[in-house]
Design a protein around this motif. Structure first.
Motif, PDB file in Angstrom:
ATOM      1  N   ILE A  37       0.838  -1.203   0.000  1.00  0.00           N
ATOM      2  CA  ILE A  37       0.000   0.000   0.000  1.00  0.00           C
ATOM      3  C   ILE A  37       0.874   1.255   0.000  1.00  0.00           C
ATOM      4  CG2 ILE A  37      -1.649   1.333   1.388  1.00  0.00           C
ATOM      5  CD1 ILE A  37      -2.935  -1.355   2.170  1.00  0.00           C
ATOM      6  N   GLY A  38       1.950   1.250   0.773  1.00  0.00           N
ATOM      7  CA  GLY A  38       2.871   2.381   0.763  1.00  0.00           C
ATOM      8  C   GLY A  38       3.498   2.601  -0.598  1.00  0.00           C
ATOM      9  N   ASP A  39       3.856   1.521  -1.277  1.00  0.00           N
ATOM     10  CA  ASP A  39       4.446   1.645  -2.605  1.00  0.00           C
ATOM     11  C   ASP A  39       3.440   2.192  -3.608  1.00  0.00           C
ATOM     12  OD1 ASP A  39       6.842   1.080  -4.333  1.00  0.00           O
ATOM     13  OD2 ASP A  39       5.316  -0.078  -5.411  1.00  0.00           O
ATOM     14  N   ILE A  40       2.186   1.806  -3.471  1.00  0.00           N
ATOM     15  CA  ILE A  40       1.152   2.335  -4.362  1.00  0.00           C
ATOM     16  C   ILE A  40       1.080   3.849  -4.223  1.00  0.00           C
ATOM     17  CG2 ILE A  40      -1.331   2.428  -4.794  1.00  0.00           C
ATOM     18  CD1 ILE A  40      -1.411  -0.579  -4.042  1.00  0.00           C
ATOM     19  N   PHE A  41       1.090   4.347  -2.998  1.00  0.00           N
ATOM     20  CA  PHE A  41       0.983   5.781  -2.779  1.00  0.00           C
ATOM     21  C   PHE A  41       2.244   6.536  -3.187  1.00  0.00           C
ATOM     22  CE2 PHE A  41      -2.521   4.661   0.117  1.00  0.00           C
ATOM     23  CZ  PHE A  41      -3.470   5.549  -0.364  1.00  0.00           C
ATOM     24  N   ARG A  42       3.427   5.943  -3.015  1.00  0.00           N
ATOM     25  CA  ARG A  42       4.679   6.647  -3.300  1.00  0.00           C
ATOM     26  C   ARG A  42       5.111   6.568  -4.756  1.00  0.00           C
ATOM     27  NH1 ARG A  42       6.842   4.344   1.934  1.00  0.00           N
ATOM     28  NH2 ARG A  42       7.304   2.579   0.603  1.00  0.00           N
ATOM     29  N   ASP A  43       4.480   5.716  -5.549  1.00  0.00           N
ATOM     30  CA  ASP A  43       4.891   5.556  -6.943  1.00  0.00           C
ATOM     31  C   ASP A  43       4.398   6.745  -7.765  1.00  0.00           C
ATOM     32  OD1 ASP A  43       5.751   4.684  -9.365  1.00  0.00           O
ATOM     33  OD2 ASP A  43       4.405   2.967  -9.488  1.00  0.00           O
ATOM     34  N   HIS A  44       5.347   7.517  -8.292  1.00  0.00           N
ATOM     35  CA  HIS A  44       4.999   8.701  -9.074  1.00  0.00           C
ATOM     36  C   HIS A  44       4.645   8.348 -10.515  1.00  0.00           C
ATOM     37  CE1 HIS A  44       6.158  11.210  -5.756  1.00  0.00           C
ATOM     38  NE2 HIS A  44       7.345  10.626  -5.701  1.00  0.00           N
ATOM     39  N   ASP A  45       4.936   7.147 -10.943  1.00  0.00           N
ATOM     40  CA  ASP A  45       4.631   6.739 -12.316  1.00  0.00           C
ATOM     41  C   ASP A  45       3.158   6.366 -12.488  1.00  0.00           C
ATOM     42  OD1 ASP A  45       7.269   7.136 -12.987  1.00  0.00           O
ATOM     43  OD2 ASP A  45       7.825   5.050 -12.651  1.00  0.00           O
ATOM     44  N   LEU A  46       2.494   5.975 -11.410  1.00  0.00           N
ATOM     45  CA  LEU A  46       1.082   5.599 -11.490  1.00  0.00           C
ATOM     46  C   LEU A  46       0.207   6.838 -11.505  1.00  0.00           C
ATOM     47  CD1 LEU A  46       0.684   2.625  -8.969  1.00  0.00           C
ATOM     48  CD2 LEU A  46       0.544   2.523 -11.445  1.00  0.00           C
ATOM     49  N   SER A  47      -0.813   6.809 -12.348  1.00  0.00           N
ATOM     50  CA  SER A  47      -1.777   7.905 -12.344  1.00  0.00           C
ATOM     51  C   SER A  47      -2.707   7.745 -11.148  1.00  0.00           C
ATOM     52  CB  SER A  47      -2.586   7.877 -13.646  1.00  0.00           C
ATOM     53  OG  SER A  47      -3.399   6.711 -13.686  1.00  0.00           O
ATOM     54  N   THR A  71       3.662  -9.608  -8.361  1.00  0.00           N
ATOM     55  CA  THR A  71       4.016 -10.263  -9.613  1.00  0.00           C
ATOM     56  C   THR A  71       4.224  -9.240 -10.718  1.00  0.00           C
ATOM     57  OG1 THR A  71       2.751 -12.216  -8.988  1.00  0.00           O
ATOM     58  CG2 THR A  71       3.288 -11.970 -11.317  1.00  0.00           C
ATOM     59  N   LYS A  72       3.313  -8.277 -10.817  1.00  0.00           N
ATOM     60  CA  LYS A  72       3.369  -7.292 -11.898  1.00  0.00           C
ATOM     61  C   LYS A  72       4.364  -6.172 -11.639  1.00  0.00           C
ATOM     62  CE  LYS A  72       0.181  -9.025 -14.495  1.00  0.00           C
ATOM     63  NZ  LYS A  72       0.489  -9.566 -15.798  1.00  0.00           N
ATOM     64  N   ARG A  73       4.485  -5.715 -10.385  1.00  0.00           N
ATOM     65  CA  ARG A  73       5.260  -4.522 -10.096  1.00  0.00           C
ATOM     66  C   ARG A  73       6.345  -4.732  -9.043  1.00  0.00           C
ATOM     67  NH1 ARG A  73       3.482   0.022 -11.967  1.00  0.00           N
ATOM     68  NH2 ARG A  73       4.179   1.206 -10.173  1.00  0.00           N
ATOM     69  N   GLY A  74       6.622  -5.975  -8.672  1.00  0.00           N
ATOM     70  CA  GLY A  74       7.585  -6.258  -7.616  1.00  0.00           C
ATOM     71  C   GLY A  74       8.999  -5.810  -7.932  1.00  0.00           C
ATOM     72  N   THR A  75       9.452  -6.018  -9.166  1.00  0.00           N
ATOM     73  CA  THR A  75      10.798  -5.614  -9.553  1.00  0.00           C
ATOM     74  C   THR A  75      10.932  -4.099  -9.494  1.00  0.00           C
ATOM     75  OG1 THR A  75      10.925  -7.520 -11.017  1.00  0.00           O
ATOM     76  CG2 THR A  75      12.544  -5.779 -11.365  1.00  0.00           C
ATOM     77  N   GLU A  76       9.926  -3.398 -10.013  1.00  0.00           N
ATOM     78  CA  GLU A  76       9.942  -1.935  -9.975  1.00  0.00           C
ATOM     79  C   GLU A  76       9.865  -1.438  -8.529  1.00  0.00           C
ATOM     80  OE1 GLU A  76       6.551  -1.085 -12.300  1.00  0.00           O
ATOM     81  OE2 GLU A  76       7.423  -1.848 -14.140  1.00  0.00           O
ATOM     82  N   MET A  77       9.124  -2.157  -7.703  1.00  0.00           N
ATOM     83  CA  MET A  77       9.001  -1.792  -6.292  1.00  0.00           C
ATOM     84  C   MET A  77      10.373  -1.862  -5.614  1.00  0.00           C
ATOM     85  SD  MET A  77       6.435  -3.625  -3.620  1.00  0.00           S
ATOM     86  CE  MET A  77       6.568  -3.431  -1.872  1.00  0.00           C
ATOM     87  N   ALA A  78      11.131  -2.877  -5.903  1.00  0.00           N
ATOM     88  CA  ALA A  78      12.464  -3.027  -5.324  1.00  0.00           C
ATOM     89  C   ALA A  78      13.397  -1.923  -5.820  1.00  0.00           C
ATOM     90  CB  ALA A  78      13.035  -4.400  -5.670  1.00  0.00           C
ATOM     91  N   LYS A  79      13.311  -1.579  -7.098  1.00  0.00           N
ATOM     92  CA  LYS A  79      14.149  -0.518  -7.634  1.00  0.00           C
ATOM     93  C   LYS A  79      13.809   0.827  -7.002  1.00  0.00           C
ATOM     94  CE  LYS A  79      14.927  -2.721 -12.103  1.00  0.00           C
ATOM     95  NZ  LYS A  79      14.597  -2.707 -13.523  1.00  0.00           N
ATOM     96  N   ARG A  80      12.511   1.098  -6.819  1.00  0.00           N
ATOM     97  CA  ARG A  80      12.100   2.357  -6.179  1.00  0.00           C
ATOM     98  C   ARG A  80      12.594   2.415  -4.739  1.00  0.00           C
ATOM     99  NH1 ARG A  80       7.604   1.308  -9.269  1.00  0.00           N
ATOM    100  NH2 ARG A  80       6.551   0.230  -7.572  1.00  0.00           N
ATOM    101  N   GLU A  81      12.528   1.307  -4.040  1.00  0.00           N
ATOM    102  CA  GLU A  81      12.993   1.271  -2.650  1.00  0.00           C
ATOM    103  C   GLU A  81      14.502   1.484  -2.579  1.00  0.00           C
ATOM    104  OE1 GLU A  81      12.818   1.256   1.328  1.00  0.00           O
ATOM    105  OE2 GLU A  81      11.095   1.191  -0.011  1.00  0.00           O
ATOM    106  N   GLU A  82      15.252   0.895  -3.493  1.00  0.00           N
ATOM    107  CA  GLU A  82      16.699   1.088  -3.532  1.00  0.00           C
ATOM    108  C   GLU A  82      17.046   2.542  -3.832  1.00  0.00           C
ATOM    109  OE1 GLU A  82      20.597  -0.361  -6.093  1.00  0.00           O
ATOM    110  OE2 GLU A  82      18.717  -1.453  -6.309  1.00  0.00           O
TER     111      GLU A  82
END
Length: 137
Positions: A37-47, A71-82
């Motif tokens: 849920i935190g990643d959903i809110f912090r992702d600037h790429d999502l509209s 499954t769909k966004r896990g890799t991007e989630m890890a990159k954003r966290e890094e």
């Protein structure tokens, strides 16, 4: 006569172990849910609409929603966290440098500046020695 055997209650250590495992799994699940849920809110790429869609999916069908999101966004989630971690470390390093008053200059640079000031006669020998001691210690 009741021949029904309940292993969990007949063996209290096994019961305690099973309760501990369940608690551990629920804590892991809650941490994972909060991170998604935190990643959903912090992702600037999502509209905004995509954020609402993912959030509803995760809230209405939590297990399926979290697993699909990972499954769909896990890799991007890890990159954003890094990237967030790296930025945070750089900001902390900059604050430490600013607090130390060095601004990223080395002791050798400071000594060179001091010797130039002494050579121009802007500081005395005793001031030079005091400043030099500060830099070296």
């Amino acid at each position: 006569m009741n021949n029904h055997v309940n292993l969990a209650w007949d063996f209290p250590l096994l019961s305690a172990f099973l309760v501990t495992v369940w608690i551990f799994l629920w804590v892991i699940w809650l941490v994972l849910l909060i991170r998604v849920i935190g990643d959903i809110f912090r992702d600037h790429d999502l509209s905004g609409g995509a954020k609402v869609g993912w959030l509803l999916f995760v809230i209405v069908l939590p297990f399926l929603g979290v697993f699909v999101y990972l499954t769909k966004r896990g890799t991007e989630m890890a990159k954003r966290e890094e990237l967030r971690s790296r930025r945070s470390q750089e900001e902390a390093d900059a604050q430490v440098r600013a607090a130390a008053g060095t601004g990223g200059t080395s002791g050798a640079d400071e000594l060179t500046k001091l010797s130039d000031l002494k050579a121009r006669g802007e500081i005395t020998d005793s001031e030079f020695q005091q400043a030099k001691e500060k830099i070296l210690h």
